[in-house]
Every structure is written in C-alpha cells, then in structure tokens.
Write an enzyme that holds these catalytic residues in place. Structure first.
Site, PDB file in Angstrom:
ATOM      1  N   SER A 180       0.827  -1.200   0.000  1.00 24.45           N
ATOM      2  CA  SER A 180       0.000   0.000   0.000  1.00 24.45           C
ATOM      3  C   SER A 180       0.861   1.249   0.000  1.00 24.45           C
ATOM      4  O   SER A 180       1.959   1.263   0.579  1.00 24.45           O
ATOM      5  CB  SER A 180      -0.871  -0.021   1.263  1.00 24.45           C
ATOM      6  OG  SER A 180      -1.445   1.251   1.469  1.00 24.45           O
ATOM      7  N   TYR A 237      -2.430  -0.930  10.871  1.00 27.69           N
ATOM      8  CA  TYR A 237      -2.681  -1.561   9.565  1.00 27.69           C
ATOM      9  C   TYR A 237      -1.544  -1.208   8.601  1.00 27.69           C
ATOM     10  O   TYR A 237      -0.925  -2.076   7.981  1.00 27.69           O
ATOM     11  CB  TYR A 237      -4.030  -1.098   8.972  1.00 27.69           C
ATOM     12  CG  TYR A 237      -4.033  -1.192   7.472  1.00 27.69           C
ATOM     13  CD1 TYR A 237      -4.124  -2.434   6.848  1.00 27.69           C
ATOM     14  CD2 TYR A 237      -3.853  -0.054   6.671  1.00 27.69           C
ATOM     15  CE1 TYR A 237      -4.041  -2.538   5.458  1.00 27.69           C
ATOM     16  CE2 TYR A 237      -3.769  -0.151   5.301  1.00 27.69           C
ATOM     17  CZ  TYR A 237      -3.869  -1.387   4.708  1.00 27.69           C
ATOM     18  OH  TYR A 237      -3.773  -1.482   3.344  1.00 27.69           O
ATOM     19  N   LYS A 256       1.910  -3.418   6.643  1.00 23.52           N
ATOM     20  CA  LYS A 256       2.380  -3.427   5.239  1.00 23.52           C
ATOM     21  C   LYS A 256       3.868  -3.091   5.184  1.00 23.52           C
ATOM     22  O   LYS A 256       4.626  -3.692   4.425  1.00 23.52           O
ATOM     23  CB  LYS A 256       1.573  -2.430   4.398  1.00 23.52           C
ATOM     24  CG  LYS A 256       0.095  -2.785   4.254  1.00 23.52           C
ATOM     25  CD  LYS A 256      -0.115  -4.086   3.501  1.00 23.52           C
ATOM     26  CE  LYS A 256      -1.579  -4.472   3.369  1.00 23.52           C
ATOM     27  NZ  LYS A 256      -1.764  -5.831   2.832  1.00 23.52           N
TER      28      LYS A 256
END
Ligand code: UDP
Length: 339
Positions: free
Chosen positions: A126, A151, A155
């Site tokens: 992302s 979150y 990544k």
C-alpha cells in the site's frame, strides 16, 4: 494452463484479480477464511467468467493448515497474497489483531510456498508505507516512513520481511505492489467493494450515502493546501489494479526480473480532491449527494499520488479507466447489491 494460488481471493481486490486471471486462462485456487468476505463471491465470479475457481477455506494463521492447503496445490506456479485485515480505524483499536493476522499469515504462506517449491510471489502492499510524504509524486524510491496506523505498519513490516527473505533466498522472484486508492467495481455490477459495518473509505461511504444507508457524507477537512482545500488522492479503478497483477505475474513467469525483489506503485498518476470525487459521482450518476465539511481526520495526509513510470516501463502496464468510470461502476455495484 498455469495454476495460481490467490489468498484472500474473495475480497475486494482479490476477486477482481481472480476474474482477470480466469479470463486469461489461468487456473485459480482461492484460499480464504471469509473473515471479511462472503462465500457467494465464488458464485458471482462463476457468473461473470463461467468458471468457479477451486477453493479451500483456510485460516492462514494456522501454520499446519496452510501447509496442508499448499500441499494440495504443489504444482501452482505463483502465489498472489491479498489476505489481510485492512480497516485503519479497527487496527488502531486492536493493533495486536492486525499484527497477528497480517504478519503470521504472511510468514505461514511464505513457509508453505517454500516447502512446496513455489518461487513466484506477489504481495498486496500500500501507498501507506510512504507515511507523511514531503514531495510528490511518490516514486518507488521515495522514503518509506512509519505509517500512521498499525494496519499501515503491517504493510511496511511485511515489505521488510519480504526484502530480508528474498535476500536470503536468491532463487525467489517476488514483487510488492503498492496500491494507491482502489475504487470502483467490475463492469458487470456483480462484484465490488463490500465493507463490513460503517465504511472507513471515501467511495463506499459515498455510495452508501447515495443509497440511503447513511444520512450524509462527512468530508474530512477543507483547509488542506490543495486547490479546493480538500485532500487529494490517486484513485485507481479496481479492474485496472487487477490487470496490473496480471502484468506483474506474466513478468515474473517470464523470468524478466532484474532483482529478485521488486516494488511497483499502482496508481493513475493523477490526483483528485474529495470534492472532485463527489462532483464526478454526482455528474456521472445524475444525483445529488448529501455531504458536509467537518474537521480533518487524524493521520490523513494532504496529498498523495503516484509516479507510475516504473510500472509502465518495466511491467508494460498503465491504468486505462478514468474517474467517471470508477464512480459509475461503484454506484452500479451498490445498486445491484442492494437489490
Ligand atoms: N474521506 C472523507 N470522508 C469519508 C472518508 C474519507 O472525506 O467518510 C476522505 C479522507 O479524508 C481522504 C480521502 O477521502 O482524504 C480518501 O480516504 P480513504 O479512507 O478512502 O483512503 P485513504 O487515502 O485515507 O487511505
């Protein structure tokens, strides 16, 4: 016909990619636990493509089960790993759930694919790994920073794991794809984004407001240093994104990599403000959206858009679909689904 394992293949981006793979003649195996997806996505995929993908229900946190699932499909040529939790707000409230789910799953998948001898791997990363950026557009060489949310940090850590792992195993061919803001839905209107509960993201919040499920859209901040004061993002049609996975896969399968771990941005290179997205949605779908400006959302950056040169040069891929097509397909899906 090469077999490809797609984890999280019933999710939003996963399901669109499964369709693109089937359309190109790949044999697809989906691993999913339906923690944030619905089993009828497989039927929807079958309706669109005429082929129901093979499927194994597996919780990727369970190491032995993951190994068993991979053993059933040893002949697969590649893994595309989408399966992960992705709600920013939820990750702030439950960080350990996010680190446990997103990172244990990744490690179990890597161990299992190595055990059965699959060397090609594509990871869903992302643009959140760019953190609070200082200059634009973001190139793959822009500094990676601590993302605001757990979150986002999963990544970033996942990319670091992949880098270390491919350094230690030179026969592996790995790619991370850094998504900017995927929106929209398949042209058929049979699959699309289906957030659980109240959406965090702009596009599903817009479509749910237009559908009457939410009273109004809150626009987070109009005092950013942008053309209209609202934040700017690089929205990319989910079908373009799916096609980028196909391009990355074909590139891996032809052994064209210069390094055994490569990273590509996936965006359009064009930034739109929140108000521009709203206007485009209203215009394309001939309706008025109830919205109101409120204060900024914590952790949001003012501007984020991609340099897409590398994906174009190396993978031969670039996004084809415009904002109008994104917002029209999102609305078509929302209406179809609510029926
Ligand atoms: N946004 C908004 N209202 C919402 C959801 C999002 O104004 O209900 C804005 C958000 O502040 C950001 C943009 O829309 O500027 C895209 O947000 P989203 O959560 O979809 O993606 P992000 O770029 O944060 O990952």
């Amino acid at each position: 016909m090469s077999k490809i394992i797609v984890t999280g293949g019933c999710g939003y981006i996963g399901s669109h990619t499964v369709i693109a793979l089937i359309d190109q003649g790949y044999k697809v195996v989906v691993f999913d636990d339906f923690s944030n997806a619905s089993e009828d996505t497989l039927d929807r995929i079958a309706k669109i493509t005429g082929i129901r993908p093979l499927f194994t229900r597996v919780d990727l946190k369970e190491k032995i089960k993951v190994l068993e699932a991979f053993n059933e499909h040893k002949e697969a040529k590649a893994v595309i790993h989408f399966a992960a939790y992705k709600a920013v707000k939820e990750s702030i409230n439950n960080p350990l759930d996010y680190y446990e789910n997103n990172l244990f799953s990744l490690i179990n998948v890597l161990n299992a694919q190595q055990a059965v001898g699959i060397n090609n791997f594509i990871f869903s990363s992302s643009a959140t790994v760019y953190g609070m950026p200082e200059s634009f557009p973001m190139t793959e060489n822009s500094p990676v920073k601590r993302p605001f949310s757990p979150y986002g940090n999963t990544k970033k850590i996942a990319e670091e794991i992949l880098e270390d792992y491919t350094n230690a195993n030179t026969k592996l061919s790995f790619i991370s794809l850094r998504y900017f803001n995927p929106i929209g839905a398949h042209d058929s209107g049979h699959i699309g984004e289906l957030p659980s509960g109240i959406p965090n993201n702009l596009m599903p919040y817009i479509t749910q407001t237009a559908a009457g499920l939410r009273d109004k859209l809150w626009v987070f901040g109009d005092d950013y240093p942008t053309k209209d004061g609202t934040a700017v993002r690089d929205y990319i049609h989910v079908v373009d994104l799916a096609e980028a996975h196909l391009a990355a896969l074909q590139y891996l399968m032809k052994n064209q990599q210069k390094a055994n771990y490569e990273i590509y941005n996936l965006g359009t290179g064009q930034g739109y403000s929140v108000l521009e997205v709203i206007k485009s949605f209203e215009l394309a779908n001939n309706l008025r959206l109830n919205y109101e400006i409120t204060s900024r959302r914590e952790g949001d950056v003012a501007v984020m858009y991609a340099s897409t040169d590398l994906a174009k040069q190396v993978l031969g891929w670039s996004a084809k679909r415009d904002l109008k097509s994104m917002v029209a397909s999102a609305w078509k899906w929302e209406q179809n689904f609510r029926k």
